[in-house]
Design an enzyme around this catalytic site. Structure first.
Site, PDB file in Angstrom:
ATOM      1  N   ASP A   1       1.128  -1.288 -10.855  1.00 12.67           N
ATOM      2  CA  ASP A   1      -0.034  -0.401 -10.909  1.00 12.67           C
ATOM      3  C   ASP A   1      -1.060  -0.962 -11.891  1.00 12.67           C
ATOM      4  O   ASP A   1      -0.698  -1.634 -12.857  1.00 12.67           O
ATOM      5  CB  ASP A   1       0.377   1.002 -11.360  1.00 12.67           C
ATOM      6  CG  ASP A   1       1.142   1.773 -10.299  1.00 12.67           C
ATOM      7  OD1 ASP A   1       0.943   1.497  -9.105  1.00 12.67           O
ATOM      8  OD2 ASP A   1       1.926   2.665 -10.669  1.00 12.67           O
TER       9      ASP A   1
ATOM     10  N   ASP B   1      -1.617   3.062  -3.167  1.00 12.98           N
ATOM     11  CA  ASP B   1      -1.707   4.506  -3.400  1.00 12.98           C
ATOM     12  C   ASP B   1      -3.019   5.065  -2.840  1.00 12.98           C
ATOM     13  O   ASP B   1      -3.047   6.163  -2.282  1.00 12.98           O
ATOM     14  CB  ASP B   1      -1.615   4.820  -4.894  1.00 12.98           C
ATOM     15  CG  ASP B   1      -0.311   4.365  -5.522  1.00 12.98           C
ATOM     16  OD1 ASP B   1       0.713   4.309  -4.806  1.00 12.98           O
ATOM     17  OD2 ASP B   1      -0.313   4.058  -6.731  1.00 12.98           O
TER      18      ASP B   1
END
Length: 154
Positions: A105, A119
């Protein structure tokens, strides 16, 4: 779908090549940073350290998405696009879980948990899919009401 997976994986490859773990670069200070972290869980770090359970859940979800995609008529291109977005995000994060044991991330808005391109595809796909489903329900309800009104007049 391949485009979404490619964008996700290239962005993660880039972040790994240019950032060390935990490094953060302010793009808009205190608003948006690029911050490289690893997430062993799902959204909001749910089920952290349960990688293989998340792999199984992802595979089951992908099977359902692919089934629904193929069941959806080609004329419903927006719904099919939404499903492709969701699938591309799921595949992007699944690749991370299988190869790295965690999800890479890096998009950090400081008021929200750090996330990635995969995402984004999932969220956008879900929003579009919900919009399509709500529209279908509205159209069906309107048609039922019109039929009911027609039957009452007869």
């Amino acid at each position: 779908m391949a485009v979404g997976v490619l964008l996700d994986q290239l962005s993660k490859y880039w972040i790994m090549g240019h950032f060390s773990y935990g490094q953060s670069l302010p793009i808009i200070p205190n608003v948006f940073h690029l911050t490289y972290i690893l997430n062993t869980g799902a959204a909001f770090s749910i089920l952290s350290a349960h990688t293989w359970l998340l792999v199984v859940i992802s595979l089951v979800a992908l099977a359902g998405i692919f089934w629904y995609y193929h069941k959806t008529p080609k004329s419903q291109s927006i719904k099919r696009l939404a499903l492709a977005c969701i699938a591309s995000g799921a595949v992007g994060n699944l690749i991370d879980r299988v190869y790295y044991g965690s999800v890479r991330d890096f998009l950090d808005f400081r008021i929200w948990p750090i996330f990635n391109i995969a995402d984004c595809f999932v969220v956008v796909g879900v929003v579009i899919l919900i919009s399509c489903l709500v529209r279908e329900i509205y159209i069906e309800a309107k048609a039922e009401k019109a039929e009911k009104n027609k039957a009452e007049k007869e």
